[in-house]
Design a protein around this motif. Structure first.
Motif, mmCIF file in Angstrom:
data_model
loop_
_atom_site.group_PDB
_atom_site.id
_atom_site.type_symbol
_atom_site.label_atom_id
_atom_site.label_comp_id
_atom_site.label_asym_id
_atom_site.label_seq_id
_atom_site.Cartn_x
_atom_site.Cartn_y
_atom_site.Cartn_z
ATOM 1 N N UNK A 88 0.833 -1.208 0.000
ATOM 2 C CA UNK A 88 0.000 0.000 0.000
ATOM 3 C C UNK A 88 0.869 1.259 0.000
ATOM 4 N N UNK A 89 1.904 1.292 0.848
ATOM 5 C CA UNK A 89 2.779 2.467 0.925
ATOM 6 C C UNK A 89 3.573 2.683 -0.357
ATOM 7 N N UNK A 90 3.875 1.582 -1.046
ATOM 8 C CA UNK A 90 4.638 1.686 -2.294
ATOM 9 C C UNK A 90 3.754 2.041 -3.479
ATOM 10 N N UNK A 91 2.448 2.230 -3.252
ATOM 11 C CA UNK A 91 1.545 2.595 -4.334
ATOM 12 C C UNK A 91 1.131 1.440 -5.214
ATOM 13 N N UNK A 92 1.221 0.212 -4.678
ATOM 14 C CA UNK A 92 0.901 -0.975 -5.475
ATOM 15 C C UNK A 92 -0.494 -1.513 -5.198
ATOM 16 N N UNK A 93 -1.277 -0.780 -4.409
ATOM 17 C CA UNK A 93 -2.678 -1.142 -4.235
ATOM 18 C C UNK A 93 -2.946 -2.026 -3.046
ATOM 19 N N UNK A 94 -4.239 -2.312 -2.861
ATOM 20 C CA UNK A 94 -4.674 -3.144 -1.752
ATOM 21 C C UNK A 94 -5.102 -2.311 -0.561
ATOM 22 N N UNK A 95 -5.802 -2.916 0.406
ATOM 23 C CA UNK A 95 -6.312 -2.189 1.572
ATOM 24 C C UNK A 95 -5.311 -2.075 2.707
ATOM 25 N N UNK A 96 -4.117 -2.667 2.556
ATOM 26 C CA UNK A 96 -3.157 -2.645 3.639
ATOM 27 C C UNK A 96 -3.475 -3.693 4.691
ATOM 28 N N UNK A 97 -2.854 -3.532 5.872
ATOM 29 C CA UNK A 97 -2.941 -4.551 6.923
ATOM 30 C C UNK A 97 -4.354 -4.858 7.399
ATOM 31 N N UNK A 98 -5.315 -3.932 7.387
ATOM 32 C CA UNK A 98 -6.664 -4.303 7.844
ATOM 33 C C UNK A 98 -7.309 -5.425 7.021
ATOM 34 N N UNK A 99 -6.825 -5.636 5.804
ATOM 35 C CA UNK A 99 -7.415 -6.682 4.966
ATOM 36 C C UNK A 99 -6.808 -8.059 5.160
ATOM 37 N N UNK A 100 -5.759 -8.179 5.978
ATOM 38 C CA UNK A 100 -5.080 -9.465 6.144
ATOM 39 C C UNK A 100 -5.912 -10.379 7.045
ATOM 40 N N UNK A 101 -6.214 -11.557 6.538
ATOM 41 C CA UNK A 101 -6.970 -12.556 7.301
ATOM 42 C C UNK A 101 -6.147 -13.839 7.349
ATOM 43 N N UNK A 102 -5.934 -14.355 8.561
ATOM 44 C CA UNK A 102 -5.212 -15.614 8.754
ATOM 45 C C UNK A 102 -6.113 -16.569 9.525
ATOM 46 N N UNK A 103 -6.267 -17.764 8.993
ATOM 47 C CA UNK A 103 -7.098 -18.786 9.639
ATOM 48 C C UNK A 103 -6.282 -20.058 9.795
ATOM 49 N N UNK A 104 -6.475 -20.726 10.925
ATOM 50 C CA UNK A 104 -5.824 -22.015 11.134
ATOM 51 C C UNK A 104 -6.851 -23.122 10.940
ATOM 52 N N UNK A 105 -6.492 -24.106 10.092
ATOM 53 C CA UNK A 105 -7.395 -25.211 9.828
ATOM 54 C C UNK A 105 -7.065 -26.388 10.734
ATOM 55 N N UNK A 106 -8.023 -27.307 10.903
ATOM 56 C CA UNK A 106 -7.812 -28.444 11.808
ATOM 57 C C UNK A 106 -6.548 -29.237 11.509
ATOM 58 N N UNK A 107 -6.121 -29.229 10.250
ATOM 59 C CA UNK A 107 -4.917 -29.975 9.889
ATOM 60 C C UNK A 107 -3.645 -29.333 10.416
ATOM 61 N N UNK A 108 -3.753 -28.122 10.970
ATOM 62 C CA UNK A 108 -2.582 -27.388 11.417
ATOM 63 C C UNK A 108 -2.066 -26.400 10.394
ATOM 64 N N UNK A 109 -2.637 -26.418 9.225
ATOM 65 C CA UNK A 109 -2.234 -25.518 8.140
ATOM 66 C C UNK A 109 -2.828 -24.130 8.379
ATOM 67 N N UNK A 110 -2.056 -23.100 8.041
ATOM 68 C CA UNK A 110 -2.552 -21.724 8.089
ATOM 69 C C UNK A 110 -2.906 -21.269 6.681
ATOM 70 N N UNK A 111 -3.949 -20.451 6.597
ATOM 71 C CA UNK A 111 -4.365 -19.909 5.309
ATOM 72 C C UNK A 111 -4.496 -18.397 5.426
#
Length: 893
Positions: A737-760
């Motif tokens: 975002x700061x470099x002018x490459x788009x996106x909503x920045x950090x508020x848009x980051x979503x991390x989920x942990x699945x039962x397998x232990x994998x993060x998405x």
């Protein structure tokens, strides 16, 4: 309109609204995408009816790819109260014709009966077809019709087959309204097709995918599955023998005496040490990176390994690089050693389906691919899948088996004599196996193609009796000709027998229908299909979408219907091209979404099984376990239906998601948006944010005990482990975002942990381009250090850098507190690559460093082209601080 006409569905209404908005805005051409079963015909007819009523349209003409669809338009138009005809005279309000009425066009035969033949060759021949006199006369009538609405149904055919001829046709009709209707998702269009859509239609007006219609309840929930087989013992033996020649070639390529400039030194000069850097084709660079992964080549400067590179080189990789070596180095040489090189390579190439020509190495006929595509093991597996469906569903079972062709017409090469039967892989061989096996014979298997209706004698007699109820004269003229598989002959053609066979199948007279994709793959509807077994080799977007659409219709007699689609795939490790059939499966699933075992809707082979990679087939040793896992999912249809959450809200958006396993963590569930680590300010202004650079003074710790505990718990403990995936994602998002490459920045980051232990991890609230840039940049950050332009530092504390808990309890007084805190100092530094999009220049790299400082900790930014940076790169290259395994998948929500 007939009062019994169904109400418009949600997506039909939305499509019509989008179309009206586009035309109100001055557009006269539009392109709408709805999946098979989504009601495209109704959208076209409603558009015609509305504008015929208001006078903006005087005539509507529909062009479609075959006579079955042509007839559907006529019947559906009558139900809406329109006069409809298939007469070229254009006398009715709506005229339904086939594309062949304008030009020679064979959309039903997109693939030859031999998978060795390139389907693009046939398509090219169709594209060169020219208008015949009758077609030209029709175009003249269209051009002379004022207020014409031209509807191009299943118009993806036009992109694949008609090409420039479509542009010429529309150029003749500049004042007409043109509506293109298709089931092919935009994501599956290649660059040329997408360009043609933009040029001729101004882009897509409305689109809805299969998952959206499933959520609405307009299509049945479905599950995509793969049944993996290995070749028969005789086939495997032949494949192993064929592999010997190519193995000998790769061995020779490693020989430092093979040629005046041997292969590996040539690759090093071409990809690693070349100054200035020589431009190479993308497929050659990918091949070189896979050779690097195999330890045969140094990493080319600036290259970054992604998932597709982390696997051994394939024969196609070897060929791409050998071709470059031969054309640029060996052929121009006068050295006798190089003449021998060319001779050795020329003899070895046919073993993997390539030939040497004057223009270099080209694809040839692959006998290996023919064995895999037509393996007897596939037919045997089909019998087992059909029997399993009957065992699970009983009377609900209706299985459609689709093949490329009824009979194999290509002559089996002499090399396959005794290895592969002439007709293996054809619909004829499949019906013979089903009729001859006691586990499936009682299901009355029936073959229907454009030229044949065949089954067991009892099944055909039952079909004749059903025909008799609708057409006694026709039934009296039909003859059951006996044989191992009997044939039903008489004065009829496929246009007459397909409706009878369809009713027979839906009523349960036959529970297994074997057909060809050309006849039953498009424009044919049977709502009761519970399972599709796909034995076809076609991988065009048209073929894939239409094939998979056959089973998705909602069955009014079975409200809880869940449709299965089985792809039968043959794998072998006996030959370097043993993954050919797997590659076909991968191409079929590009851009096609399905539900995975965790209830996520993703595209690609990942929805078949989480372990599947689009870049390499699974090990043969895993086949039995994978099939058992697939069978378990197939039997639990209620779980599949629950995963689809029919009737719940959705966004109908596909975005990339990074799946991560490694030494990363995520905040606890429900922790909300990412928050920067704690901030501590010392008297001399040193900032400590998640990582300690200097101990705070007594001034900061005026309230000694409380501040000491907070400093210990909030500052020291977090840096004893690697930063969380949320922190890393936030740094990347804010950097972009700061470099002018788009996106909503950090508020848009979503991390989920699945039962397998994998993060998405994904980026919400971003357009597709920004989502992809974020996902690929985060993947690069987590990968081992390669050759980035910039690196950032992360200062770390080890367990020995922090006094143990017992020490803190003994601390008394301000001076003791200060001495205790001075004992906690970082003892190490880890360097991380700045993602390539952010490492283009110093300004972008600085934006990332600032974001890293905020989210991970104080840092240093180094340019690897500087002496200090080069030293860091030399020391850190190949290091893998997160030990992460990453893959990118496209998720639907």
């Amino acid at each position: 309109m007939d009062p019994s006409t169904p109400q418009l569905r949600v997506h039909q209404r939305r499509a019509l609204q989008a179309l009206e908005s586009a035309w109100d805005a001055g557009r006269s051409r539009a392109w709408i995408v709805l999946p098979p079963g989504g009601g495209k015909t109704r959208v076209g007819l409603e558009t015609a009816a509305r504008h015929l009523r208001d006078g903006t349209v005087t005539k509507a003409v529909v062009l479609s790819p075959n006579t079955a669809i042509q007839g559907q338009w006529v019947g559906a138009a009558a139900e809406l109260g329109l006069t409809a005809s298939d007469d070229r005279g254009l006398t009715a309000e709506l005229t339904s014709l086939t594309y062949q009425a304008v030009a020679i066009f064979d959309a039903d035969d997109e693939v030859a009966d031999d998978p060795d033949d390139d389907p693009d060759d046939d398509a090219s021949a169709s594209q060169l077809a020219r208008l015949h006199p009758n077609g030209r006369a029709l175009v003249e009538r269209l051009r002379a019709t004022p207020g014409l609405l031209l509807v191009l149904d299943e118009c993806h055919h036009l992109l694949e087959v008609w090409g420039e001829l479509l542009a010429e046709l529309l150029a003749e009709l500049p004042d007409s309204w043109v509506l293109g209707l298709t089931a092919t998702p935009p994501a599956t269009l290649d660059a040329d097709q997408a360009r043609l859509v933009d040029e001729l239609f101004g882009g897509i007006v409305f689109q809805a995918g299969v998952p959206a219609l499933v959520r609405e309840g307009d299509l049945a929930p479905y599950l995509e599955l793969a049944h993996l087989v290995t070749p028969t013992a005789r086939e495997e033996e032949w494949l192993a023998e064929e592999a010997t020649r190519f193995t000998e070639l790769t061995t020779r390529l490693m020989d430092p005496e093979f040629g005046s400039l041997p292969f590996l030194p040539w690759l090093d000069e071409r990809f690693v040490t070349a100054v200035p850097r020589v431009e190479v084709a993308p497929d050659q660079l990918d091949a070189a990176l896979r050779l690097h992964f195999a330890g045969l080549l140094a990493l080319p400067p600036g290259a970054v390994l992604s998932e597709r590179h982390r696997r051994p080189p394939t024969p196609a990789d070897w060929v791409a690089l050998v071709d470059d070596w031969l054309v640029r180095c060996v052929v121009p040489s006068e050295d006798p050693r190089d003449h021998d090189v060319l001779d050795v390579v020329r003899r070895a190439l046919p073993a993997v389906g390539y030939v040497w020509t004057r223009r270099g190495i080209r694809v040839g006929r692959s006998t290996v691919d023919r064995v895999l595509a037509r393996s007897l093991a596939k037919t045997t597996a089909t019998v087992g899948l059909v029997a399993q469906e009957w065992d699970v569903l009983g009377d609900h079972a209706r299985v459609l088996v689709l093949c490329d062709h009824e009979r194999a017409t290509a002559i089996v090469p002499e090399a396959l004599d005794g290895v592969l039967d002439d007709q293996e892989g054809s619909a004829r061989s499949v019906i013979a196996a089903l009729v001859g096996d006691p586990a499936t014979a009682g299901l009355d298997p029936l073959l229907v193609t454009g030229s044949t209706v065949a089954a067991g004698e009892g099944t055909l007699r039952a079909l004749v009796e059903q025909v008799r109820g609708a057409d006694p004269a026709l039934a009296d003229a039909l003859v059951v000709e006996p044989g191992e598989v009997a044939t039903l002959t008489g004065p009829w053609t496929s246009r007459r027998w397909v409706p009878h066979v369809t009713r027979f199948f839906e009523s349960g007279g036959s529970r297994v229908l074997v057909g060809t994709r050309g006849l039953l793959g498009e424009g044919w509807d049977a709502r009761r299909i519970s399972t599709l077994v796909d034995l076809t080799t076609a991988t065009t977007s048209t073929a894939v979408v239409q094939t998979r659409g056959r089973a998705l219709r909602v069955d009014p007699t079975w409200p809880d219907k869940v449709a299965l689609t089985w792809s039968v795939v043959c794998l072998t490790e006996a030959h370097p091209r043993g993954g050919q059939d797997w590659d076909r499966l991968v191409r079929k699933h590009v851009g096609f979404q399905g539900i995975d075992a965790e209830g996520d809707v993703v595209d690609g082979v990942g929805h078949l099984d989480a372990s599947f990679s689009p870049y390499v087939p699974p090990p043969v040793a895993d086949v039995d376990a994978l099939n058992a896992r697939m069978d378990g999912r197939a039997r639990d249809r209620q779980a599949v239906r629950a995963w689809w959450r029919v009737g719940t809200p959705y966004v109908d958006q596909v975005r990339p998601t990074l799946r991560v396993r490694g030494r990363v963590s995520a905040p606890a569930e429900g922790s909300g948006p990412p928050v920067p680590p704690p901030l501590v300010t010392s008297a001399d202004g040193v900032l400590v944010r998640g990582t300690l650079l200097a101990a705070p003074s007594a001034f900061v710790l005026r309230h000694r005990r409380r501040r000491l505990v907070a400093w210990r718990d909030d500052v020291l403990r977090p840096v004893l482990v690697a930063p969380s995936l949320q922190q890393l994602g936030a740094a990347v998002a804010d950097g972009l975002l700061s470099a002018g490459l788009g996106g909503p920045g950090s508020p848009g980051v979503v991390v989920e942990q699945h039962p397998s232990g994998e993060y998405r991890c994904r980026l919400d609230g971003a357009d597709e381009a920004s989502s992809w840039l974020f996902t690929e940049s985060l993947e690069q950050l987590l990968e081992p250090m390669a050759t980035p332009r910039y690196v950032v530092a992360r200062y770390v504390l080890g367990p020995d850098d922090v006094p143990d808990p017992g020490f803190w309890a003994t601390v008394r007084g301000a001076s003791a507190v200060r001495r205790a805190m001075l004992r906690a100092r970082p003892s190490g530094v880890v360097w991380h690559p700045v993602p390539s999009a952010l490492g283009v220049n110093a300004a972008r790299a600085g934006a990332f460093a600032a974001a890293w400082d905020r989210w991970v900790g104080p840092t240093s930014l180094l340019y690897t082209g500087s002496p200090e940076g080069a030293g860091v790169l030399a020391a850190q290259q190949g290091s893998d601080p997160f030990d992460a395994t990453t893959v990118i998948r496209r998720h639907w929500s």
